[in-house]
Enzyme design. Structure first.
Site, PDB file in Angstrom:
ATOM      1  N   THR A  40     143.693 -39.130  32.614  1.00  0.00           N
ATOM      2  CA  THR A  40     142.428 -39.557  32.035  1.00  0.00           C
ATOM      3  C   THR A  40     141.904 -40.770  32.805  1.00  0.00           C
ATOM      4  O   THR A  40     142.598 -41.339  33.648  1.00  0.00           O
ATOM      5  CB  THR A  40     142.603 -39.954  30.559  1.00  0.00           C
ATOM      6  OG1 THR A  40     143.513 -41.077  30.493  1.00  0.00           O
ATOM      7  CG2 THR A  40     143.150 -38.799  29.730  1.00  0.00           C
ATOM      8  N   TYR A  50     150.280 -53.605  24.543  1.00  0.00           N
ATOM      9  CA  TYR A  50     150.076 -52.174  24.324  1.00  0.00           C
ATOM     10  C   TYR A  50     151.326 -51.548  23.715  1.00  0.00           C
ATOM     11  O   TYR A  50     151.254 -50.760  22.763  1.00  0.00           O
ATOM     12  CB  TYR A  50     149.729 -51.495  25.646  1.00  0.00           C
ATOM     13  CG  TYR A  50     149.443 -50.020  25.526  1.00  0.00           C
ATOM     14  CD1 TYR A  50     148.218 -49.571  25.043  1.00  0.00           C
ATOM     15  CD2 TYR A  50     150.399 -49.070  25.893  1.00  0.00           C
ATOM     16  CE1 TYR A  50     147.947 -48.211  24.922  1.00  0.00           C
ATOM     17  CE2 TYR A  50     150.142 -47.717  25.781  1.00  0.00           C
ATOM     18  CZ  TYR A  50     148.912 -47.286  25.294  1.00  0.00           C
ATOM     19  OH  TYR A  50     148.665 -45.940  25.175  1.00  0.00           O
TER      20      TYR A  50
END
Length: 250
Positions: free
Chosen positions: A190, A155
């Site tokens: 989120t 990532y």
């Protein structure tokens, strides 16, 4: 508000989280919005925009597939006539683990969406914006694109690549009326963050790592994206804007 009246915007990964907030905010401020996502929930975002009096269409798109991205941009132009704003938000962060334990297929999937996906979106969005005289593009980076993050090697690499794509593309097209920037959030409240943490109790620990003392809301990040899409940011290009509560200045 009519800040983006007569503008057409495309937002990928707009079914939920930051992408949904960006799409809703653009519509509230006058843009006609193409909501793109792999998830059928993207249709709900488009429906919510229409219910609030805005104009929106949902397009299912796999950003890692060139034909799908080309079709997405074509659908935007078919629906609304042009493309002025693009927010390349789609991304994945499926695993937290030390480098030596990662599997090749997981790394491939992250790079396919987070790097190749942004590249493909840039390719087809820029082609259309050149045809109509310019526009604004915002790529979704991450604080992990500005510093190293332990246990998130793929990532982190992918978001550094997004920053690189942003800078290189901005240099190429600045003189042709296309501003290309990136927003680099810290932790955002989120579902992706919740999935990464696993234990809801860890959220307070993550918040404490940010000098501002909390994680961001999706709207916090959307406001920064909106500014970079606006005329007020017309002299900004190639910038990776940290919206991270002070995380990376420590």
């Amino acid at each position: 508000m009519t800040q983006f009246a007569d503008k057409v915007a495309l937002v990928t990964g707009a079914a939920n989280g930051i992408g949904r907030s960006v799409a809703m905010m653009l519509a509230e401020r006058g843009a006609r919005v193409v909501v793109a996502d792999m998830a059928p929930a993207g249709e709900q975002t488009a429906a919510d925009i229409r219910a609030a009096g805005g104009q929106a269409e949902f397009v299912r798109c796999d950003v890692s597939d060139g034909a799908s991205v080309a079709a997405m941009v074509k659908a935007a132009v078919t629906s609304f006539g042009r493309l002025d704003i693009a927010v390349n938000n789609a991304g994945i962060d499926p695993e937290v683990a030390p480098t030596a334990t990662w599997e090749e297929r997981t790394i491939d999937s992250i790079l396919a969406v987070n790097v190749k996906g942004v590249f493909l979106c840039l390719k087809y969005e820029i082609e259309e914006m050149l045809r109509t005289g310019g526009g604004a593009i915002v790529n979704m980076g991450s604080a992990a694109g500005l510093v190293g993050v332990a246990n998130k090697p793929a990532y982190t690499a992918s978001k550094h690549a997004v920053v690189g794509l942003t800078k290189a593309s901005a240099l190429q097209y600045a003189s042709q009326g296309i501003a290309i920037n990136a927003v680099c959030p810290g932790a955002v409240d989120t579902q992706m963050l919740a999935d990464n943490l696993g234990d809801p109790g860890l959220k307070d620990m993550v918040a404490a790592n940010h000098p501002i003392g909390r994680v961001a809301s999706a709207n916090d990040i959307a406001e920064a994206v909106i500014w970079l899409c606006s005329a007020q940011a017309s002299y900004v290009t190639g910038h990776a804007l940290a919206v991270d509560g002070g995380l990376v200045i420590q």
